[in-house]
Design an enzyme around this catalytic site. Structure first.
Site, PDB file in Angstrom:
ATOM      1  N   HIS A 206       0.796  -1.229   0.000  1.00  0.00           N
ATOM      2  CA  HIS A 206       0.000   0.000   0.000  1.00  0.00           C
ATOM      3  C   HIS A 206       0.830   1.281   0.000  1.00  0.00           C
ATOM      4  O   HIS A 206       0.273   2.362  -0.093  1.00  0.00           O
ATOM      5  CB  HIS A 206      -0.946   0.030   1.209  1.00  0.00           C
ATOM      6  CG  HIS A 206      -0.247   0.358   2.485  1.00  0.00           C
ATOM      7  ND1 HIS A 206       0.383  -0.607   3.232  1.00  0.00           N
ATOM      8  CD2 HIS A 206      -0.039   1.529   3.133  1.00  0.00           C
ATOM      9  CE1 HIS A 206       0.930  -0.043   4.286  1.00  0.00           C
ATOM     10  NE2 HIS A 206       0.694   1.262   4.262  1.00  0.00           N
TER      11      HIS A 206
HETATM   12  C1  UD1 Z   1      -1.765   5.168   6.205  1.00  0.00           C
HETATM   13  C2  UD1 Z   1      -0.460   5.629   6.855  1.00  0.00           C
HETATM   14  C3  UD1 Z   1       0.584   4.536   6.781  1.00  0.00           C
HETATM   15  C4  UD1 Z   1       0.036   3.233   7.287  1.00  0.00           C
HETATM   16  C5  UD1 Z   1      -1.251   2.877   6.551  1.00  0.00           C
HETATM   17  C6  UD1 Z   1      -1.828   1.577   7.055  1.00  0.00           C
HETATM   18  C7  UD1 Z   1       0.055   8.031   6.682  1.00  0.00           C
HETATM   19  C8  UD1 Z   1       0.891   9.034   5.995  1.00  0.00           C
HETATM   20  N1  UD1 Z   1       0.090   6.804   6.174  1.00  0.00           N
HETATM   21  O1  UD1 Z   1      -1.540   5.055   4.816  1.00  0.00           O
HETATM   22  O2  UD1 Z   1       1.699   4.930   7.565  1.00  0.00           O
HETATM   23  O3  UD1 Z   1       0.987   2.195   7.112  1.00  0.00           O
HETATM   24  O4  UD1 Z   1      -2.186   3.936   6.737  1.00  0.00           O
HETATM   25  O5  UD1 Z   1      -3.021   1.224   6.455  1.00  0.00           O
HETATM   26  O6  UD1 Z   1      -0.601   8.356   7.641  1.00  0.00           O
HETATM   27  N2  UD1 Z   1      -9.139   4.587   2.411  1.00  0.00           N
HETATM   28  C9  UD1 Z   1     -10.358   3.935   2.416  1.00  0.00           C
HETATM   29  N3  UD1 Z   1     -10.854   3.489   3.593  1.00  0.00           N
HETATM   30  C10 UD1 Z   1     -10.223   3.696   4.773  1.00  0.00           C
HETATM   31  C11 UD1 Z   1      -8.988   4.356   4.745  1.00  0.00           C
HETATM   32  C12 UD1 Z   1      -8.457   4.791   3.581  1.00  0.00           C
HETATM   33  O7  UD1 Z   1     -10.982   3.748   1.369  1.00  0.00           O
HETATM   34  O8  UD1 Z   1     -10.733   3.282   5.829  1.00  0.00           O
HETATM   35  C13 UD1 Z   1      -8.566   5.060   1.152  1.00  0.00           C
HETATM   36  C14 UD1 Z   1      -8.638   6.560   1.049  1.00  0.00           C
HETATM   37  O9  UD1 Z   1      -9.647   6.911   0.189  1.00  0.00           O
HETATM   38  C15 UD1 Z   1      -7.277   7.004   0.538  1.00  0.00           C
HETATM   39  C16 UD1 Z   1      -6.416   5.779   0.630  1.00  0.00           C
HETATM   40  O10 UD1 Z   1      -7.200   4.702   1.128  1.00  0.00           O
HETATM   41  O11 UD1 Z   1      -7.321   7.437  -0.773  1.00  0.00           O
HETATM   42  C17 UD1 Z   1      -5.235   6.030   1.501  1.00  0.00           C
HETATM   43  O12 UD1 Z   1      -5.585   6.350   2.852  1.00  0.00           O
HETATM   44  P1  UD1 Z   1      -4.600   7.305   3.730  1.00  0.00           P
HETATM   45  O13 UD1 Z   1      -5.220   7.509   5.058  1.00  0.00           O
HETATM   46  O14 UD1 Z   1      -4.238   8.477   2.945  1.00  0.00           O
HETATM   47  O15 UD1 Z   1      -3.249   6.587   3.915  1.00  0.00           O
HETATM   48  P2  UD1 Z   1      -2.767   5.089   3.786  1.00  0.00           P
HETATM   49  O16 UD1 Z   1      -2.220   4.881   2.458  1.00  0.00           O
HETATM   50  O17 UD1 Z   1      -3.863   4.198   4.272  1.00  0.00           O
END
Ligand code: UD1
Length: 361
Positions: A206
């Site tokens: 991811h």
């Molecule tokens: C985040 C953390 C990372 C951690 C990871 C674990 C930061 C910078 N990164 O990355 O350190 O290892 O989480 O999972 O804080 N999304 C969903 N549903 C959710 C959560 C996210 O659909 O419940 C989607 C969002 O639309 C977004 C993408 O996933 O576009 C990324 O989510 P984001 O919170 O930006 O960071 P992660 O890549 O999950």
């Protein structure tokens, strides 16, 4: 004393749970509050962990959701400030390296509220990773730093953090893992039957550096496509990765790889225990596989957890299809190497953390 714990994203939940449980044993010493920033909000990325880890319902949910780095960090800060004003905590506990960790420690340090950082001092020395920036800045402004391994102490001392703020307590994630290992083991027969498992490999990806570039993401998918014809591949897909696969129009239909929704803690742990190999770019999974003595390939140029390579089962692999396939085939078939569990990864880190707070608090 009043302690406020802040969780935001999936990797925070298993770190907060054992500390809350341990503090709960001393109701005369601690009043606890749990704040969820809502950085992760799906049932599969958040709610299932609360249920399985026995975390209480958050007292406050900031419901921040997704957005750019700046937007997400700013939103957490804006929404967290009034919560601190309302509850006046003596200590705020932040975990790991996600955007919520930095946002809340920044708010507290400017309001004069003491911050404890759990899993402090880890460094990849790669400032292109958003998590590295979060780690560096959070550690500079925290009042107590709880480290999982001695390399983390060295990093902090080198950066000028006073020694009296640093406490080497071990790995708090292992506390959760040890507690829930029997429950996870009991779930394996059902998973084995569901997926018809014998030998298999488990994959998670991811990191923006691996999934936000279509060519790099395709290197992984192409390698797994081929490996999947030799050994079953289970791949619970993070929402970010699934979004990118869709945006880039990458074809994963007719693949031998078993693509799954993100799994809960217990099912994922059960699958880790019995995997022949795990391919990942996660931080926590490098540690869990080391503890479980399961071979791990980390698809990154560096790791903030070098102890998992030095003592554990971890190895870095280049993000090229050829290198990934070669490394998987070699590790799946090798004679098991001699591995060690790092010092203080013993299920008692949260006891040590609470002990420190009782002394300094
Ligand atoms: C985040 C953390 C990372 C951690 C990871 C674990 C930061 C910078 N990164 O990355 O350190 O290892 O989480 O999972 O804080 N999304 C969903 N549903 C959710 C959560 C996210 O659909 O419940 C989607 C969002 O639309 C977004 C993408 O996933 O576009 C990324 O989510 P984001 O919170 O930006 O960071 P992660 O890549 O999950």
């Amino acid at each position: 004393m009043k302690v406020m714990h802040v969780v935001g994203a999936r990797p925070n939940f298993m770190k907060a749970a054992p500390i809350m449980q341990e503090m709960g044993r001393f109701p005369g010493d601690f009043t606890q509050l749990l704040v969820h920033t809502g950085q992760h909000y799906d049932v599969r990325m958040s709610q299932v962990f609360f249920e399985e880890l026995g975390l209480p319902r958050p007292d406050v949910n900031l419901e921040v959701g997704s957005g750019s780095q700046a937007w997400q960090t700013a939103q957490v800060m804006l929404r967290f400030e009034p919560v601190v004003n309302e509850f006046h905590p003596d200590w705020v506990f932040v975990f790991g390296d996600v955007n919520s960790t930095l946002a809340c420690s920044l708010v507290c340090s400017k309001m004069g509220v003491a911050v404890a950082h759990v899993e402090a001092g880890l460094r990849s020395f790669d400032r292109t990773m958003p998590e590295e920036i979060n780690r560096l800045l959070t550690d500079q402004i925290s009042d107590i730093l709880f480290t999982p391994s001695s390399d983390a102490d060295q990093n902090l001392l080198r950066e000028g953090v006073p020694a009296e703020k640093i406490f080497f307590v071990g790995n708090v994630m292992v506390d959760t893992l040890e507690r829930l290992l029997p429950t996870a083991r009991a779930r394996f027969p059902a998973l084995k039957a569901q997926f018809g498992l014998g030998k298999y490999i488990l994959v998670t990806l991811h990191r923006p550096s691996n999934v936000d570039d279509p060519e790099i993401l395709w290197e992984f998918l192409a390698a797994l496509q081929e490996i999947g014809t030799e050994i079953p591949v289970l791949f619970p897909v993070h929402p970010r990765t699934m979004q990118r696969i869709g945006e880039f129009g990458l074809d994963i239909t007719n693949s031998p790889v078993v693509f799954l929704e993100p799994l809960g803690y217990l099912d994922f742990l059960a699958l880790q225990i019995h995997a022949s190999l795990v391919l990942t770019d996660s931080g926590g999974i490098q540690e869990e596989t080391t503890y479980l003595n399961v071979p791990c390939l980390t698809a990154r140029d560096n790791t903030e957890r070098p102890i998992t390579i030095l003592l554990g089962t971890n190895e870095l692999v280049q993000r090229k299809s050829g290198a990934i396939k070669k490394a998987i085939r070699a590790r799946v078939n090798e004679v098991p190497r001699k591995h060690h569990i790092p010092p203080l990864w013993d299920g008692k880190a949260s006891q040590r953390i609470v002990g420190v707070l009782q002394k300094v608090g």
